[in-house]
Design a protein around this motif. Structure first.
Motif, PDB file in Angstrom:
ATOM      1  N   ARG A 171       0.825  -1.192   0.000  1.00 36.02           N
ATOM      2  CA  ARG A 171       0.000   0.000   0.000  1.00 36.02           C
ATOM      3  C   ARG A 171       0.878   1.269   0.000  1.00 36.02           C
ATOM      4  NH1 ARG A 171      -4.610   1.001   4.681  1.00 36.02           N
ATOM      5  NH2 ARG A 171      -6.242   1.295   3.157  1.00 36.02           N
ATOM      6  N   VAL A 172       0.526   2.217  -0.853  1.00 31.95           N
ATOM      7  CA  VAL A 172       1.115   3.564  -0.785  1.00 31.95           C
ATOM      8  C   VAL A 172      -0.060   4.534  -0.698  1.00 31.95           C
ATOM      9  CG1 VAL A 172       2.354   5.368  -2.065  1.00 31.95           C
ATOM     10  CG2 VAL A 172       3.245   3.042  -2.054  1.00 31.95           C
ATOM     11  N   VAL A 173       0.014   5.462   0.228  1.00 23.41           N
ATOM     12  CA  VAL A 173      -1.047   6.458   0.356  1.00 23.41           C
ATOM     13  C   VAL A 173      -0.456   7.815  -0.058  1.00 23.41           C
ATOM     14  CG1 VAL A 173      -2.604   7.647   1.952  1.00 23.41           C
ATOM     15  CG2 VAL A 173      -2.262   5.170   2.140  1.00 23.41           C
ATOM     16  N   ALA A 174      -1.244   8.575  -0.805  1.00 18.60           N
ATOM     17  CA  ALA A 174      -0.740   9.874  -1.260  1.00 18.60           C
ATOM     18  C   ALA A 174      -1.830  10.925  -1.085  1.00 18.60           C
ATOM     19  CB  ALA A 174      -0.316   9.782  -2.730  1.00 18.60           C
ATOM     20  N   ALA A 175      -1.405  12.180  -0.991  1.00 17.53           N
ATOM     21  CA  ALA A 175      -2.372  13.261  -0.785  1.00 17.53           C
ATOM     22  C   ALA A 175      -1.828  14.533  -1.394  1.00 17.53           C
ATOM     23  CB  ALA A 175      -2.600  13.472   0.708  1.00 17.53           C
ATOM     24  N   ARG A 176      -2.720  15.417  -1.818  1.00 16.09           N
ATOM     25  CA  ARG A 176      -2.241  16.696  -2.353  1.00 16.09           C
ATOM     26  C   ARG A 176      -3.092  17.879  -1.889  1.00 16.09           C
ATOM     27  NH1 ARG A 176      -3.851  18.940  -8.192  1.00 16.09           N
ATOM     28  NH2 ARG A 176      -3.372  20.797  -6.980  1.00 16.09           N
ATOM     29  N   GLN A 177      -2.408  18.976  -1.714  1.00 11.03           N
ATOM     30  CA  GLN A 177      -3.066  20.253  -1.435  1.00 11.03           C
ATOM     31  C   GLN A 177      -2.088  21.338  -1.880  1.00 11.03           C
ATOM     32  OE1 GLN A 177      -6.250  20.918   0.187  1.00 11.03           O
ATOM     33  NE2 GLN A 177      -5.700  22.931  -0.647  1.00 11.03           N
ATOM     34  N   GLY A 178      -2.365  21.967  -2.983  1.00  9.83           N
ATOM     35  CA  GLY A 178      -1.490  23.061  -3.434  1.00  9.83           C
ATOM     36  C   GLY A 178      -0.270  22.638  -4.221  1.00  9.83           C
ATOM     37  N   SER A 179       0.001  21.339  -4.338  1.00 12.64           N
ATOM     38  CA  SER A 179       1.112  20.870  -5.173  1.00 12.64           C
ATOM     39  C   SER A 179       0.572  19.749  -6.059  1.00 12.64           C
ATOM     40  CB  SER A 179       2.249  20.298  -4.322  1.00 12.64           C
ATOM     41  OG  SER A 179       2.905  21.311  -3.643  1.00 12.64           O
ATOM     42  N   PRO A 180       0.997  19.692  -7.319  1.00 11.84           N
ATOM     43  CA  PRO A 180       0.406  18.704  -8.226  1.00 11.84           C
ATOM     44  C   PRO A 180       0.763  17.258  -7.884  1.00 11.84           C
ATOM     45  CG  PRO A 180       1.940  20.164  -9.383  1.00 11.84           C
ATOM     46  CD  PRO A 180       1.967  20.568  -7.960  1.00 11.84           C
ATOM     47  N   LEU A 181      -0.165  16.345  -8.163  1.00 13.42           N
ATOM     48  CA  LEU A 181       0.066  14.917  -7.946  1.00 13.42           C
ATOM     49  C   LEU A 181      -0.883  14.154  -8.864  1.00 13.42           C
ATOM     50  CD1 LEU A 181       1.932  13.364  -5.968  1.00 13.42           C
ATOM     51  CD2 LEU A 181      -0.058  13.004  -4.523  1.00 13.42           C
ATOM     52  N   ILE A 182      -0.359  13.119  -9.480  1.00  8.53           N
ATOM     53  CA  ILE A 182      -1.208  12.308 -10.367  1.00  8.53           C
ATOM     54  C   ILE A 182      -1.087  10.846  -9.963  1.00  8.53           C
ATOM     55  CG2 ILE A 182      -0.986  13.904 -12.322  1.00  8.53           C
ATOM     56  CD1 ILE A 182       0.835  10.789 -12.771  1.00  8.53           C
ATOM     57  N   VAL A 183      -2.084  10.055 -10.393  1.00 13.60           N
ATOM     58  CA  VAL A 183      -2.041   8.611 -10.172  1.00 13.60           C
ATOM     59  C   VAL A 183      -1.901   7.964 -11.543  1.00 13.60           C
ATOM     60  CG1 VAL A 183      -3.453   6.620  -9.500  1.00 13.60           C
ATOM     61  CG2 VAL A 183      -3.412   8.683  -8.070  1.00 13.60           C
ATOM     62  N   GLY A 184      -1.041   6.957 -11.648  1.00 16.75           N
ATOM     63  CA  GLY A 184      -0.915   6.178 -12.879  1.00 16.75           C
ATOM     64  C   GLY A 184      -1.546   4.820 -12.631  1.00 16.75           C
ATOM     65  N   VAL A 185      -2.515   4.473 -13.474  1.00 20.78           N
ATOM     66  CA  VAL A 185      -3.229   3.211 -13.265  1.00 20.78           C
ATOM     67  C   VAL A 185      -2.625   2.149 -14.180  1.00 20.78           C
ATOM     68  CG1 VAL A 185      -5.501   2.109 -13.310  1.00 20.78           C
ATOM     69  CG2 VAL A 185      -5.301   4.549 -12.743  1.00 20.78           C
ATOM     70  N   GLY A 186      -2.169   1.057 -13.579  1.00 15.84           N
ATOM     71  CA  GLY A 186      -1.579  -0.033 -14.371  1.00 15.84           C
ATOM     72  C   GLY A 186      -2.425  -1.289 -14.279  1.00 15.84           C
ATOM     73  N   GLN A 187      -1.910  -2.399 -14.821  1.00 19.78           N
ATOM     74  CA  GLN A 187      -2.596  -3.692 -14.756  1.00 19.78           C
ATOM     75  C   GLN A 187      -2.153  -4.388 -13.479  1.00 19.78           C
ATOM     76  OE1 GLN A 187      -4.553  -5.079 -17.253  1.00 19.78           O
ATOM     77  NE2 GLN A 187      -4.361  -3.280 -18.568  1.00 19.78           N
ATOM     78  N   GLY A 188      -3.001  -4.368 -12.452  1.00 22.08           N
ATOM     79  CA  GLY A 188      -2.643  -5.021 -11.192  1.00 22.08           C
ATOM     80  C   GLY A 188      -1.496  -4.332 -10.478  1.00 22.08           C
ATOM     81  N   GLU A 189      -1.204  -3.103 -10.863  1.00 24.17           N
ATOM     82  CA  GLU A 189      -0.158  -2.306 -10.203  1.00 24.17           C
ATOM     83  C   GLU A 189      -0.516  -0.837 -10.379  1.00 24.17           C
ATOM     84  OE1 GLU A 189       3.361  -3.625 -12.277  1.00 24.17           O
ATOM     85  OE2 GLU A 189       2.928  -2.356 -14.016  1.00 24.17           O
ATOM     86  N   ASN A 190      -0.125  -0.026  -9.411  1.00 25.79           N
ATOM     87  CA  ASN A 190      -0.509   1.387  -9.484  1.00 25.79           C
ATOM     88  C   ASN A 190       0.641   2.290  -9.073  1.00 25.79           C
ATOM     89  OD1 ASN A 190      -3.330   1.228 -10.361  1.00 25.79           O
ATOM     90  ND2 ASN A 190      -3.583   0.052  -8.476  1.00 25.79           N
ATOM     91  N   PHE A 191       0.552   3.524  -9.548  1.00 24.86           N
ATOM     92  CA  PHE A 191       1.676   4.442  -9.382  1.00 24.86           C
ATOM     93  C   PHE A 191       1.178   5.824  -8.973  1.00 24.86           C
ATOM     94  CE2 PHE A 191       2.190   1.373 -12.748  1.00 24.86           C
ATOM     95  CZ  PHE A 191       3.355   0.717 -12.372  1.00 24.86           C
ATOM     96  N   VAL A 192       2.100   6.581  -8.417  1.00 22.49           N
ATOM     97  CA  VAL A 192       1.784   7.977  -8.117  1.00 22.49           C
ATOM     98  C   VAL A 192       2.998   8.800  -8.537  1.00 22.49           C
ATOM     99  CG1 VAL A 192       2.645   7.812  -5.719  1.00 22.49           C
ATOM    100  CG2 VAL A 192       0.931   9.530  -6.295  1.00 22.49           C
ATOM    101  N   ALA A 193       2.769  10.022  -8.974  1.00 22.76           N
ATOM    102  CA  ALA A 193       3.898  10.869  -9.382  1.00 22.76           C
ATOM    103  C   ALA A 193       3.467  12.320  -9.354  1.00 22.76           C
ATOM    104  CB  ALA A 193       4.374  10.507 -10.790  1.00 22.76           C
ATOM    105  N   SER A 194       4.460  13.197  -9.303  1.00 21.54           N
ATOM    106  CA  SER A 194       4.133  14.624  -9.318  1.00 21.54           C
ATOM    107  C   SER A 194       3.852  15.110 -10.739  1.00 21.54           C
ATOM    108  CB  SER A 194       5.267  15.430  -8.687  1.00 21.54           C
ATOM    109  OG  SER A 194       6.496  15.034  -9.237  1.00 21.54           O
ATOM    110  N   ASP A 195       4.169  14.300 -11.743  1.00 19.09           N
ATOM    111  CA  ASP A 195       3.970  14.710 -13.135  1.00 19.09           C
ATOM    112  C   ASP A 195       3.807  13.438 -13.973  1.00 19.09           C
ATOM    113  OD1 ASP A 195       4.462  15.463 -15.843  1.00 19.09           O
ATOM    114  OD2 ASP A 195       5.562  17.218 -15.154  1.00 19.09           O
ATOM    115  N   ALA A 196       2.849  13.451 -14.896  1.00 22.33           N
ATOM    116  CA  ALA A 196       2.601  12.266 -15.730  1.00 22.33           C
ATOM    117  C   ALA A 196       3.851  11.859 -16.509  1.00 22.33           C
ATOM    118  CB  ALA A 196       1.457  12.549 -16.698  1.00 22.33           C
ATOM    119  N   MET A 197       4.704  12.848 -16.783  1.00 18.72           N
ATOM    120  CA  MET A 197       5.905  12.549 -17.563  1.00 18.72           C
ATOM    121  C   MET A 197       6.798  11.517 -16.863  1.00 18.72           C
ATOM    122  SD  MET A 197       8.970  14.974 -18.736  1.00 18.72           S
ATOM    123  CE  MET A 197       8.036  16.289 -19.425  1.00 18.72           C
ATOM    124  N   ALA A 198       6.754  11.505 -15.518  1.00 16.91           N
ATOM    125  CA  ALA A 198       7.577  10.558 -14.761  1.00 16.91           C
ATOM    126  C   ALA A 198       7.179   9.120 -15.058  1.00 16.91           C
ATOM    127  CB  ALA A 198       7.451  10.837 -13.265  1.00 16.91           C
TER     128      ALA A 198
END
Ligand code: G6P
Length: 609
Positions: A171-198
């Motif tokens: 499990r990874v938990v993430a949160a944002r307020q005032g700074s960008p954050l995105i979630v990357g949805v994979g197949q049976g795996e998931n990601f988080v990053a400050s920019d989709a480019m990552a």
């Protein structure tokens, strides 16, 4: 600036985390780190060098894991030292239960630090981030997602965080307020990053988190709640993030490559522009432009200077009053709002914290007509504005902005013409003439780039100086400002720009034989005035380095060095003149041996206040 990557998967994620950090490297950072869940323990590796160094450390330590987070840090609280690099552990390095990374600034960190110290936490760093790690550890109730939702309520300031717990290995938990954050949805795996480019190359299925969102990432599950703790539905978008920084090709640095890309990207930015129409700026632009009677431009850094240039254009061509404000000032200034303003934010990244906050501030004052000139179609700025013009500069890797600036100017000139048209100030013949000039820009810029050998010769002189003055008048004054900014950013030479008429009111006192004075001298209506200002410099022994046009009638002589741009380009002349100043700054920096693409202390995308 700081970058975040995190992952929950059923395969070793270190290559994904490191690749993500590499993709974020160009934004500027001074340390980096990775933390992984390894056999029931938290392990980490941190470095004050480059991501490649971190990669080597990780390889040597055989660090592998299925769950983890990674970070590039740009120091705000605490020096760029390894003990301040993220991820931060809590309660301590030996007994780590919590690993956490953070972008942004926590404003109440002193108060929380005192509270947590009283509870027995011993701080290992000077960062505001470590406060959040200990806070989450202290509040932990056996469910990390629930704990983080409670913990963020105690934070004031801006944050994007990603955190995991020793007892919750998938499990990874993430949160944002005032700074960008995105979630990357994979197949049976998931990601988080400050920019989709990552996450380019890992997943193109992206969720843009909204302010106040907290997200629970598990192997097959992405669950988001909003700031009230209510389940939130956020769209998954397919995002064609760039697959990576382009190759350098024949160039020595990205900045040089990007300077030379300008003919092409200006062409790309204008592609498809067959005529001037409000819809170039989005659906509904006609109605918006009809309602406004003034323009308020908000931006920072180089983007601010493109806004200053646009003021000259919009006022003289469209006859609409324009105010240009530095975003970090405007957001806190007690200004007089005008509801019929077109609020224009300019930003290459679309993420700059101060510009986003200034935009929100303008809206809170009742100004609803918003437009952005931005280089990133998926950015927060584009999502927050009603209208947008997306420049097509492509990824800009060099921290010092070049092609993003000239494409902004191209977009702003189109805006000028669209506003003029609505105002009945653009005849068909004028429209055709302006479009013809714009289409000729790539060729005209190429002819300025051909001056590189002459500019290199000047750069040798500049490299030995510690101070320089830049002068311009009218719409070339912002270009002088941008030239001085470029020089100081990458060569570390102290440079100041003045409107040339202002010289006698102070800066003339600085002029000696040691002072190079760069003068932007196009053959426009102010050329004779400018020549008088140049005489003032020569009379004090100052050395003039003049960028003239082919017909400015300024000749080289003692203490006067002249490079002639091949043509005078009327209203679009600032776009040509800035290219010569970019080359001067670049070659001066190369001659001084600085880290041109990653100048000290600076970041590409400034996501903190
Ligand atoms: C940073 C960059 C500058 C940029 C400024 C504004 O300082 O180093 O190149 O001009 O931010 O960024 P923005 O993305 O809003 O244009």
């Amino acid at each position: 600036m700081c970058g975040i990557v995190g992952a929950v998967a059923q395969r070793n994620i270190t290559p994904i985390l490191l690749e993500g950090l590499k993709r974020l490297e160009y934004r500027g950072y001074d340390s980096c780190g990775v933390a992984l869940h390894v056999d029931g323990q938290l392990q980490r590796s941190r470095s004050t060098s480059r991501v490649t160094d971190l990669e080597q450390q990780i390889e040597e330590a055989h660090l592998k894991g299925f769950t983890g987070i990674a970070h590039t840090r740009w120091a705000t609280h605490g020096a760029p030292a390894s003990h301040n690099a993220h991820p931060h552990f809590s309660p301590s390095a030996d007994l780590a239960r919590i690993a956490l990374v953070h972008n942004g600034i926590i404003e109440n960190h002193d108060e929380l630090r005192a509270e947590l110290t009283a509870l027995g936490y011993v701080f290992q760093s000077q960062t505001d981030t470590e406060v959040i790690a200990h806070l989450v550890d202290d509040m932990y109730n056996g469910d990390l997602f629930d704990t983080v939702q409670q913990a963020v309520k105690r934070l004031t300031g801006a944050y994007a965080i990603a955190v995991f717990h020793r007892e919750e290995p998938h499990r990874v938990v993430a949160a944002r307020q005032g700074s960008p954050l995105i979630v990357g949805v994979g197949q049976g795996e998931n990601f988080v990053a400050s920019d989709a480019m990552a996450l380019a190359g890992t997943t193109d299925q992206i969720i843009y988190l909204e302010e106040g969102d907290v997200v629970d990432l598990q192997l097959g599950r992405v669950w988001i709640v909003d700031s009230n703790g209510k389940p939130a539905q956020r769209d998954v978008k397919t995002v064609q993030a760039h697959t990576g920084a382009a190759e350098l090709g024949p160039y020595r640095h990205y900045m040089q490559k990007e300077i030379f890309e300008q003919p092409r990207v200006i062409g790309d930015t204008l592609e498809g522009v067959t005529g001037i129409m409000p819809e170039l700026f989005g659906d509904g632009a006609y109605n918006v432009f009809k309602q406004i009677d003034r323009v308020l431009i908000l931006a920072c850094g180089t983007s601010y200077y493109s806004g200053l240039t646009a003021k000259y254009w919009i006022e003289s061509v469209a006859r609409i009053p324009v105010n240009v404000e530095i975003a970090s000032e405007y957001r806190y200034r007690d200004s007089v709002p005008h509801p019929n303003s077109l609020v224009v934010t300019i930003s290459q990244s679309g993420e700059t914290a101060d510009t986003l906050a200034a935009l929100k501030h303008a809206r809170s004052l009742g100004m609803e007509h918003t437009l952005t000139i931005c280089n990133v179609a998926t950015s927060a700025m584009v999502r927050e504005c009603k209208l947008a013009y997306i420049t097509r500069a492509g990824v800009e890797v060099g921290v010092a902005s070049t092609k993003a600036f000239t494409t902004q100017l191209a977009g702003l000139f189109l805006l000028t013409l669209a506003l003029a048209q609505i105002n009945g100030r653009l005849t068909d013949a004028e429209e055709a003439e302006h479009l013809k000039s714009m289409r000729h820009l790539p060729v005209a810029i190429a002819s300025v780039l051909a001056l590189e050998p002459q500019i290199i010769a000047w750069a040798e002189d500049f490299a030995r100086k510690e101070n320089a003055l830049f002068l311009g008048r009218g719409m070339h004054y912002p270009i002088a400002l941008e030239g001085a900014l470029k020089l100081k950013e990458i060569s570390y030479i102290h440079a100041e720009a003045y409107p040339a008429g202002e010289l006698k009111h102070g800066p003339l006192a600085l002029v000696t034989e040691e002072m190079p004075v760069v003068t932007v001298a196009p053959n426009d209506a102010l050329i004779e005035k400018l020549k008088s200002n140049m005489q003032e410099v020569r009379a004090r022994g100052g050395q003039l380095y003049v960028f003239a046009d082919v017909d400015s009638r300024i000749t080289s002589g003692e203490g006067v060095h002249v490079i002639r741009l091949p043509e005078h380009y009327g209203l679009l002349s600032p776009i040509l003149h800035v290219v010569s100043l970019q080359l001067l700054a670049y070659h001066t920096a190369v001659a001084r041996g600085t880290d041109v693409d990653k100048p000290r202390n600076l970041a590409k995308s400034v996501t903190v206040e």
